[in-house]
Structures are given as structure tokens and as C-alpha cells.
Design an enzyme around this catalytic site. Structure first.
Site, short mmCIF file in Angstrom:
data_model
loop_
_atom_site.label_atom_id
_atom_site.label_comp_id
_atom_site.label_asym_id
_atom_site.label_seq_id
_atom_site.Cartn_x
_atom_site.Cartn_y
_atom_site.Cartn_z
CG ASP A 283 0.43 4.32 -1.77
OD1 ASP A 283 0.06 3.29 -2.37
OD2 ASP A 283 0.15 5.48 -2.14
CB CYS B 284 -0.28 -4.28 3.29
SG CYS B 284 -1.39 -3.85 1.90
#
Ligand SMILES: Nc1ncnc2c1ncn2[C@@H]1O[C@H](COP(=O)(O)O)[C@@H](O)[C@H]1O
Ligand SMILES: Nc1ncnc2c1ncn2[C@@H]1O[C@H](COP(=O)(O)O)[C@@H](O)[C@H]1O
Lengths: 322, 322
Positions: free
Chosen positions: B202, B133
Site C-alpha cells: 500500500d 491479498c
């Protein structure tokens, strides 16, 4: 050269990929040997056997890295070699070759069906199955279970870079099976709701390591972590005899443009390389069973398949070589 | 309502995503509280504190599932609440709030830099690093190591379905770092050549589980299998205080059209569902360390960060509630 023209034609079609797919290639090669035996004009057994070896060699060289193709040739030629060495006469050898070729083709055609039957016994009503890529053998297991009235659901991974998951999802859906389609990275996230993993194989080594589409090993790993069974559906001609002699399977590196389209890739900085391996290797300890058309085996029994199917383990020359 | 108009403006911008990105949202929210404190016309400490709570609540409600936003509010308001409860007067409380907001903003701005410094110490010359990511914190670690003259190479996974790997690959390449770009499924195949895994987060739960982009858990799993360290780079405002009270983090399910374009999806059979989870959960046992701007911690010390940063573990009301 006394190789019949039908053999050359089939060899050409395998080479230029008019004939494709592991099963079809293997059956065509066996059939070519059958035609060679049937149509040979040889007048003695030595000449006949020499022609057979020539034909086999031509066929072998069409796709030198394949597994199914040489295995088909070996199946037929190994039986021929035994007969020839034990002093068969011309007509006896011809019969052995033709018979072996027919046997191979028959077995191969029935293989998917049998794999379906054997594998489906291990699928239970209500199972959620995860699969990867597009494997006819794996699909046969799921389809058979579904047709037996087992209420299954299949999680299909998209299978980057070539999206074979789309083909699998649509094929399963066409049989009426409910499908959940996810990105490859979601395999662990959904492993908790998965009961069984069923995948195919490109080839299988002597110690039961499974060479299959890139990503297979990750799925098998997380299945193991979850105590979910990984079942590999594979015809016996996928077993890789050279690995008995120590050979490593070559992992095909494919074109970067399968990952990033050429136009886009051109604009990328030069210090980014795109690597695109077609396969990865799943160690046998992550594989619960291998479902073959002969029966279900632990991966560690791959050697038994190889010895029974090919039988020339220890002193190795191809049956079409001297 | 005595909430100043600057707070309402910032709240609106967070809501409509004019202000986006975890760091920026968090700093803007803290700054809004600072403005509220500076511009308040309140004439006594009770009125002032009431206004602060109103402002914080308005900001909180703009993005109810975010982690960084409420954490910024808590950082400032928790300090205000302690001062207010201990009998601070109006000017003392105003000072505490303004000071806390400035402190939060400063810390947050410095956080990426510090994470880079701390993390880079664990990167060695010649390391091959795998990342997934696009994480500013993870990139900071790699960039800092590279700027220190360490000769690194980074394997970047493409990160389906939204291809954030492309952004990461290009950003790293722009610093001169050599990049190998692969499909997500290749993570295990290339783990053998990987020395360290560096990824972002996250959010992080009280027991050190890491919620991050779908696929993170698979990579951490195979890293563990290979005895390769998984290092998670995350600012302390990513730690999820509600998890201290048992709350589960909601895994956002995003639109299927991120996986399959809408036009294509329309043509698919109805018994294929596309599931698109944004995140997965990596258990703490697969995480070697978490790199925060305060220092490097084992994942099991997430609770220490939460207690020190937020300090209101056991009897829980938001500092803007009564
Ligand atoms: N290229 C290869 N050809 C044949 N066997 C392999 C190859 N790579 C790995 N293996 C086998 O696969 C297993 C290795 O799995 P892993 O520990 O995942 O690398 C071992 O059983 C190896 O013998
Ligand atoms: N939705 C969630 N919210 C908070 N923690 C979670 C959540 N899902 C899993 N965990 C934590 O992550 C770990 C579970 O990892 P796993 O065994 O991979 O499911 C445990 O530590 C759980 O407490």
C-alpha cells in the site's frame, strides 16, 4: 467373545461420535475398561487378561488416529500388563485395572483445574494474553487468573476456517473477561501489545513439537520474534507416544467446503484447488513452557512425560497386543 | 478562482470515489494538472503558477490520507516549482507542467508492465509462489513469468476479512495458472513448499518498511524463517515521502462489521471488541527486494527512490504551498 456388552456400547458411541471431545473420549474408554474388569466372568487370570486385551483393542479401533483415546487405554493396560507379567492373581489384576481406570478418570477430570492453577501463576496482573482456536485447557488458565482477581484482557483470533475464536471470545466474555476479537492475520500487528500467548494442543511429540490448530505455529513464531512467552496448555494424555518410536503425526486434511461453501466452490475454475489442513506443527524452540496437570515443563521434557505416563518407550507393542 | 472546471470535476470524482484505485487516482490527478496548464487563461507566469498551486491543493484535499494522489501532484508540481524558481516564462512553465504530467501518466501506465518484466526475471521454472491479498503489481510479476513459459504454481491466501484472495485466485486461474487457495493461517504450514513470496504494497516508508494488507508481515516473517525470498511489487508512487521527515504512516482501522456481519455482532456481549486494522507493517529486514518500475532495489534503497522521485527531502513544503 467375552467382552461385556457395556464395552461394546461405549465403543459404538465413540465410533459414531455420540461421545466426543478428547477428554470425554479418553475418560469413557478408561471407564469401559473398568466395567470390563468389574463385570468379567473369567475364572482365571489368563482368561481375564485376554478379555481385557480384547476390550482394549475394540475400543482402540473406534478412532484409529486419535491420541487421547489410545493414551487412556495405555494408561490402564500398561499397569495391568506389569501386574500380569509379575504374576498377579485374578483378583489382584482386577483391582489393578479398576484402580488404574479410576485414577485415569480422576486425573483427567482434575487436569483442567490443575492446568488452570499452574498456568495462572505465570499470568500477571494487567497482562494482555493472545489465544487461538478454542482450548478448554488454555481457557482454564485465563479463567483461573481472572478469578484470582488479575486484571487481564484477551486477544482472540477468529480461527479460520471454522471460527472457533467466536466460541472462545463468548466463553471468556461470559466470565467477564474483556476480549479483543481480530482476524488471524492480525496476530503480528497486535503482538507488540501482547504479554503472553496461551494456546492449547491437539497433540505433543516426543521432542516437544506442538500439533495444534492451523495458525498456531505462526502465532508462536511471531511471539518468539517479540520475546513474548508462548505457553501451551495440554493434558498429559495429549502427548503422542508413537512419536517416541519415530512416527510422524498425520496432519488431517479436511474438506475444502469448510473454507469455501460448496455452492460457491462449484462455480470456481478447475485450476484452483482449496487445501484445508486442520493443524500445523510448532517447533519446540518457539514454545516457552507446556502447562500440564502434573506441572509446568519445558517442551524438551515431553519425553519425560511420555516415559512416566506410558513407560514402554523402547520395545514397543500395545499392551493389548501379544 | 482561476482553476479550470475540468480540475474541479476530476476532484469531485476522486472525492466521491467515482475514480478509485491508487493508479487511476494518481493518473487522473496528473491529468487534471495537465488540463489546468493547457486551459489556463493566465497572462503572466506568476498568475499561472498561482493557479497551478490552487488546482494542486484542491486535488490534494480530496483524499488527505492517500499516498498515490499527492505523489502524482508532487511529481508534476515539483518540476514546475524548479522551473518557476529558475525564472521560466509562462510558455516554458506551461510546457514543463504538461510534459511532467504526461510523463507521470506514461510512467504509471507502463509501471505494471515493467514491474512484471523485472520481477519475472527472479521467478524460475517450477517455482511455487505465495501471495496475499490482491495486488495488480504482484499479479503482473506472476502473469509475466507464466507467459514466458515458466511453469509456476501460486498459493493464494484468502485474506480475511475482505477475501481479496478470491479475486486473486480467480484472476490467476483465468490466465491458466494453477492455484492453491488456503486460509491465511496456513502460511507457515505451506512455506516449506514455497520458493518465492510475491506481494504488493500500500505504501513504503523511507527505511523500506512495507505497509500492506494485514497479514503481510506474518507471511514475510515466516518466509524469512524459511530463507524464502519476499519480493514486494510496488510502483514508485507508493513510496511515502512524508516518512522522510519522520511521519508515521497511519494504520487505517476499518469497520468491525467487515469481520463480523452487523446482525451477528449486535448479539455479541458488550465486553468483546472487534478490532479491524486494514494494514500491518513489515520491517525491511524481512523484505528481500522491492520491484519497482525503475528497477529492483533493496528495501534500504527506498530513500533513493524518494529522493529521486520527489527530490524535496530536507526542507519540506508541498510544492503547492508557499
Ligand atoms: N508430522 C510431524 N510429526 C511429528 N513431528 C513433527 C511433524 N512435523 C514436524 N515435526 C517436528 O516439529 C519440528 C519441525 O518444526 P518445523 O521446523 O517448523 O518444521 C521438529 O521438531 C519436527 O521433529
Ligand atoms: N506506522 C508506521 N509508519 C512508518 N513506519 C513504521 C510504522 N510502524 C513501523 N514502522 C517501521 O517499520 C519497522 C518496524 O517494524 P516492526 O519491528 O515490525 O514494528 C521499522 O522500520 C519502523 O520504522
Amino acid at each position: 467373545m467375552a467382552v461385556v456388552k457395556e464395552v461394546l456400547e461405549i465403543a459404538e458411541k465413540i465410533k459414531n461420535m455420540e461421545i466426543r471431545g478428547a477428554g470425554k473420549i479418553a475418560r469413557s474408554a478408561a471407564y469401559a475398561l473398568q466395567l470390563q474388569a468389574e463385570k468379567s466372568k473369567a475364572t482365571n487370570v489368563d482368561e481375564f487378561w485376554k478379555e481385557m486385551k480384547q476390550a482394549a483393542k475394540i475400543l482402540f479401533e473406534t478412532r484409529p488416529t486419535a491420541v487421547s483415546l489410545p493414551n487412556a487405554l495405555r494408561y490402564v493396560m500398561h499397569r495391568g500388563k506389569i501386574a500380569y507379567s509379575s504374576g498377579a492373581d485374578l483378583e489382584q489384576l482386577r483391582f489393578v485395572i479398576i484402580n488404574a481406570a479410576k485414577e485415569f478418570i480422576h486425573n483427567s477430570e482434575k487436569a483442567l483445574e490443575r492446568i488452570g492453577e499452574f498456568g495462572a501463576k505465570r499470568i500477571e496482573d494487567g497482562d494482555v494474553i493472545m489465544t487461538h482456536c478454542h482450548s478448554k485447557a488454555a481457557i482454564s488458565v485465563m479463567k483461573t487468573a481472572w478469578e484470582q482477581g488479575k486484571d487481564i484482557k484477551v486477544i482472540v483470533t477468529e480461527t479460520r476456517p471454522k471460527w472457533q475464536g467466536k466460541i472462545t471470545a463468548k466463553e471468556l466474555a461470559s466470565y467477564g473477561i474483556p476480549v479483543i476479537y481480530v482476524v488471524d492475520s492480525a496476530a503480528r500487528h497486535y503482538m507488540k501489545m501482547t504479554d503472553k500467548v496461551v494456546m492449547g494442543a491437539d497433540s505433543i511429540t516426543v521432542n516437544g513439537a506442538v500439533i495444534n490448530k492451523i495458525g498456531t505455529a505462526l502465532i508462536a513464531l511471531t511471539a518468539k520474534e517479540h520475546r513474548v512467552w508462548t505457553m501451551i496448555a495440554a493434558e498429559t494424555y495429549k502427548f503422542h507416544p508413537e512419536t517416541m518410536l519415530g512416527q510422524l503425526v498425520e496432519i488431517e486434511m479436511r474438506d475444502p467446503t469448510e473454507v469455501i461453501p460448496e455452492d460457491e466452490l462449484k462455480t470456481w475454475p478447475k485450476n484452483i484447488e482449496v487445501w484445508n489442513p486442520a493443524f500445523d506443527v510448532t517447533p519446540p524452540e518457539y514454545v516457552d513452557v507446556i502447562i500440564t496437570e502434573r506441572g509446568i515443563i519445558p517442551p524438551y521434557a515431553a519425553i519425560d512425560i511420555l516415559r512416566e505416563e506410558f513407560g514402554w518407550a523402547l520395545k514397543y507393542t500395545e499392551p493389548w497386543e501379544d
